[in-house]
Design an enzyme around this catalytic site. Structure first.
Site, short mmCIF file in Angstrom:
data_model
loop_
_atom_site.label_atom_id
_atom_site.label_comp_id
_atom_site.label_asym_id
_atom_site.label_seq_id
_atom_site.Cartn_x
_atom_site.Cartn_y
_atom_site.Cartn_z
N GLN A 167 0.86 -1.07 0.00
CA GLN A 167 -0.02 -0.10 0.10
C GLN A 167 0.90 1.13 0.11
OE1 GLN A 167 -3.25 0.19 -0.33
NE2 GLN A 167 -3.73 -1.94 0.14
N PHE A 194 -4.74 -12.92 -3.38
CA PHE A 194 -3.69 -11.50 -3.66
C PHE A 194 -3.26 -11.01 -2.62
CE2 PHE A 194 -7.25 -12.10 -6.71
CZ PHE A 194 -6.72 -12.09 -7.85
N ASN A 199 -0.13 -7.95 4.35
CA ASN A 199 -0.99 -6.83 5.06
C ASN A 199 -1.94 -7.29 5.85
OD1 ASN A 199 -1.31 -4.21 6.36
ND2 ASN A 199 -2.60 -3.89 4.76
N ASP A 239 -7.46 -8.32 -2.46
CA ASP A 239 -6.72 -6.96 -2.84
C ASP A 239 -6.08 -7.22 -4.00
OD1 ASP A 239 -5.92 -4.47 -2.47
OD2 ASP A 239 -4.54 -4.84 -0.77
N CYS A 265 -8.16 -1.19 -5.76
CA CYS A 265 -7.56 0.12 -6.00
C CYS A 265 -8.02 0.69 -7.38
CB CYS A 265 -5.95 0.02 -6.03
SG CYS A 265 -5.32 -1.23 -7.39
#
Length: 307
Positions: A167, A194, A199, A239, A265
């Site tokens: 990120q 993913f 994280n 993600d 994103c």
């Protein structure tokens, strides 16, 4: 007055993040989305990674809608650690053309060069060895290394792989991780698809799946987790990169997974994947935008689907 003299010249920012109408203008990018919660805003000066370009001896950001390079020696979006080293990196003897990802890790700076030129010169190597950075790689080959860069996700630390996904800000990563932890609450078996460097994986006790993840090394675009495997989980975290997770969502729509936490994103591919999931019987319960990419038109979307 905006604080960046390159605004409108460099192509990095669409909006002047210092202007009084910045938030209203940026939120307009999402006007057709069913947002359920207020946007989360990330301050400028916190980016821990930035992509630069070089060509014909020039180093900087691309000009807006152009391959011309605007010389950049300081960027108000980047953290101090990147700005401190940026002039020295820019002054390296660049040959050929390519991209340079500069990442501020916990213990120092990592520089990863990607170029169609397969080699680096002895002049470049000699200059690189004088830089105050942890590591420089060229197309994955180590030019110099003083120590292995390390990044942390909460209380967990891992070695940083060159060009690995992170990120863009630490504060944004922390906020998203806490949102995911809250959303996972009550789930017994969690898969993190993913997963990158982990994280969300460590904090949720999930099984990680990715090309370069901490769990199963699996290319989820070419080989998505099957319906049979998914049925072993009651919660899935995703993600994916900007391309989204179309094939994986098709399998999720056929599965018995009760809750999906989707961090995207790219609002465009999120819309497409959302349609696949809702046709499969999932209901969107939460959609919260996070301004991870300050100044740009890009958003991070945190969403929860259940059935």
């Amino acid at each position: 007055m905006n604080t960046c003299p390159l605004f409108g010249i460099c192509g990095g920012c669409k909006y002047d993040f210092t202007s009084s109408d910045y938030r209203a203008n940026k939120l307009a990018e999402l006007k057709d989305l069913p947002i359920t919660g207020g946007a989360v805003w990330i301050d400028a000066g916190t980016r821990r990674r930035a992509d630069f370009a070089f060509a014909d001896g020039l180093f900087g950001f691309y000009q807006h809608r152009s391959k011309n390079i605007v010389a950049v020696r300081q960027c108000p979006l980047c953290c101090a650690a990147i700005n401190n080293v940026l002039p020295a990196v820019a002054n390296l003897p660049w040959n050929g053309a390519g991209a340079v990802l500069i990442t501020a890790c916990d213990n120092g700076i990592d520089v990863a060069v990607s170029s169609a030129v397969p080699y680096f010169s002895s002049e470049f190597k000699n200059a690189a060895e004088k830089l105050d950075v942890l590591r420089i790689t060229w197309n994955g080959r180590t030019v110099m290394q003083r120590a292995v860069p390390v990044v942390s996700f909460g209380q967990y630390s891992v070695d940083y792989i060159p060009n690995a996904f992170l990120q863009p800000t630490v504060v944004g990563a922390d906020i998203l991780r806490n949102m995911v932890i809250d959303a996972v609450n009550g789930a017994q078996h969690v898969a993190d698809l993913f997963c990158g460097l982990g994280n969300f994986t460590f904090a949720t006790g999930a099984d990680g799946f990715d090309v370069v993840g901490i769990g199963v090394k699996r290319d989820l675009f070419k080989n998505p987790v099957t319906v049979g495997m998914l049925n072993g989980y009651d919660c899935v975290i995703m993600d994916p990169p900007r391309a989204g997770a179309m094939e994986q969502c098709k399998n999720l729509a056929k599965s018995g997974v009760g809750r999906i936490i989707y961090v995207s994103c790219n609002p465009i591919t999120w819309r497409r994947d959302c349609a696949i999931l809702t046709r499969g019987g999932y209901e969107l319960k939460s959609l919260i935008p996070v301004d991870q990419f300050t100044g740009s038109a890009h958003w991070e979307l945190f969403s929860i689907f259940e059935r």
